[in-house]
Each structure stands twice: as structure tokens, then as C-alpha cells.
Design a protein around this motif. Structure first.
Motif, PDB file in Angstrom:
ATOM      1  N   ALA A  17       0.840  -1.204   0.000  1.00 55.49           N
ATOM      2  CA  ALA A  17       0.000   0.000   0.000  1.00 55.49           C
ATOM      3  C   ALA A  17       0.872   1.251   0.000  1.00 55.49           C
ATOM      4  O   ALA A  17       0.563   2.230  -0.682  1.00 55.49           O
ATOM      5  CB  ALA A  17      -0.932  -0.010   1.213  1.00 55.49           C
ATOM      6  N   ASN A  18       1.974   1.235   0.755  1.00 54.23           N
ATOM      7  CA  ASN A  18       2.887   2.377   0.775  1.00 54.23           C
ATOM      8  C   ASN A  18       3.534   2.590  -0.592  1.00 54.23           C
ATOM      9  O   ASN A  18       3.690   3.722  -1.043  1.00 54.23           O
ATOM     10  CB  ASN A  18       3.971   2.185   1.838  1.00 54.23           C
ATOM     11  N   SER A  27       2.290   1.833  -3.494  1.00 57.16           N
ATOM     12  CA  SER A  27       1.263   2.396  -4.361  1.00 57.16           C
ATOM     13  C   SER A  27       1.078   3.884  -4.088  1.00 57.16           C
ATOM     14  O   SER A  27       0.986   4.697  -5.011  1.00 57.16           O
ATOM     15  CB  SER A  27      -0.054   1.648  -4.147  1.00 57.16           C
ATOM     16  N   TYR A  28       1.037   4.251  -2.810  1.00 57.41           N
ATOM     17  CA  TYR A  28       0.873   5.645  -2.399  1.00 57.41           C
ATOM     18  C   TYR A  28       2.016   6.492  -2.955  1.00 57.41           C
ATOM     19  O   TYR A  28       1.798   7.550  -3.545  1.00 57.41           O
ATOM     20  CB  TYR A  28       0.840   5.705  -0.871  1.00 57.41           C
ATOM     21  N   ASN A  62       1.883   6.941  -6.819  1.00 56.98           N
ATOM     22  CA  ASN A  62       0.903   7.956  -7.215  1.00 56.98           C
ATOM     23  C   ASN A  62       1.436   9.364  -6.981  1.00 56.98           C
ATOM     24  O   ASN A  62       1.196  10.267  -7.781  1.00 56.98           O
ATOM     25  CB  ASN A  62      -0.411   7.764  -6.461  1.00 56.98           C
ATOM     26  N   LYS A  63       2.144   9.573  -5.898  1.00 52.79           N
ATOM     27  CA  LYS A  63       2.683  10.904  -5.598  1.00 52.79           C
ATOM     28  C   LYS A  63       3.780  11.283  -6.578  1.00 52.79           C
ATOM     29  O   LYS A  63       3.858  12.426  -7.015  1.00 52.79           O
ATOM     30  CB  LYS A  63       3.217  10.981  -4.163  1.00 52.79           C
TER      31      LYS A  63
END
Length: 190
Positions: free
Chosen positions: A74-75, A77-78, A81-82
Motif C-alpha cells: 500500500a505504501n 502504491s501511495y 501515485n505521488k
């Protein structure tokens, strides 16, 4: 009710973003769904323009740096995106993480530190504990906050040590407030 709601939803005036008013023309019986994607696109376009104006004025291109610890998908992916968003808006985006230790050849260590934007040292002289964990205290039977470091075990070996709670947390809050006023004053000068 409509007048009160309209007053509450007046745009906040920001130094960097243009106002985006929400209008309540009539009181509705059904919910209004606010599209985060549409609003985000508006803000992204404004940021893109502000970045280009900033760079055109002779300033260094803004840079987003991220430090990722661990392998949580999840990190990842985060962060992905950034970094994509930063590139889309004309910003650069630190990070190659290099870990060195006592057996890293001195020449390699020198190269790593010369080219690094951030160097975090854990040589043992100073221990800055930025971890925060809530654990069950077996003595008081209540939850308590502790850091990642065995404070009592390390305090006799280190030259400097920060307690948790009581050091990095209060400094983080204080510096956030300091940076907020610096940003606000800088914005007002614009």
C-alpha cells in the motif's frame, strides 16, 4: 438555513491556491456528491501553472522527496501515485536509498555522502528516536508511549539520546508551527 450554510462554505483564502466556492442555491432534499477527482484536477492545473511561474521567475524547480521504509505494498502504491503526480505538475521527485555500514569501503561511503541529499547516521554517539509505539505497561496496567530504542539500555552507551515521549514529538509540533508562520509571512510578502 441556506444563508448560514452559504456563509460556512465560503472559500478560505489561501496564499497558494485560488478560491473554489461551493454554492448552495437552494436547500436540497438529496445529497450532493462532491467529486474529489474534479476538484483535484482543478488544483493540479493551478499547481502546474504556479510551478511554471515559480521556475520562470528564476527559482529552483520544487522537489518532492519521499523516504519509504519497509515493503508494504500500500505504501509503494501511495508513493508511486505521488511521484507520478509530481512529474505531471512539473515537479521533480530523492529517491534512491543507499544503506552503508561499518564494512562499507571508505571511498564508497565518501561518494554516497557527497551525492546524498539526506544523510541519516546511526553511528552510536547520538541516538535520535523518532519511533512512537503504544504498549501495555506491565507495572501500571495502562497503555504508554515508547520509542523504537531501548532507552534505558542505550542511555549509558550513547553520548546523546532523545526520550519518547518528550523530544522529537514536541519539536515536530513546534517546528510545524514555526514553518507555518514562515510560510504565511512569505506568502503575504508575495
Amino acid at each position: 438555513t441556506s444563508a448560514l450554510a452559504s456563509g460556512l462554505l465560503q472559500p478560505a483564502h489561501s496564499c497558494f491556491l485560488r478560491p473554489h466556492p461551493f454554492h448552495l442555491a437552494t436547500v436540497r432534499d438529496e445529497v450532493v456528491v462532491i467529486s474529489g477527482r474534479k476538484l483535484a484536477q482543478q488544483f493540479k492545473q493551478e499547481v502546474r501553472q504556479e510551478v511554471e511561474e515559480w521556475v520562470a521567475s528564476g527559482n529552483k524547480r520544487p522537489h518532492l522527496s519521499v523516504i519509504l521504509v519497509g515493503e508494504n505494498p500500500a505504501n509503494h502504491s501511495y508513493i508511486l501515485n505521488k511521484t507520478r503526480a509530481a512529474a505531471d505538475m512539473g515537479m521533480n521527485s530523492d529517491a534512491t536509498v543507499t544503506i552503508s555500514h561499518q564494512y562499507t569501503p571508505k571511498e564508497q561511503l565518501k561518494k554516497h555522502t557527497i551525492f546524498a541529499d539526506i544523510v541519516i547516521s546511526a553511528a552510536g554517539e547520538a541516538v535520535i528516536d523518532v519511533g512512537i509505539n503504544r504498549v501495555h505497561d506491565p507495572v501500571t496496567a495502562k497503555p504508554k508511549l515508547v520509542g523504537d530504542v531501548d532507552f534505558e539500555g542505550v542511555r549509558e552507551k550513547a553520548g546523546y539520546i532523545t526520550p519518547v515521549p518528550g523530544c522529537v514529538g514536541p519539536m515536530t509540533v513546534a517546528m510545524l508551527m514555526k514553518n507555518t508562520i514562515i510560510a504565511g509571512c512569505g506568502c503575504l510578502r508575495l
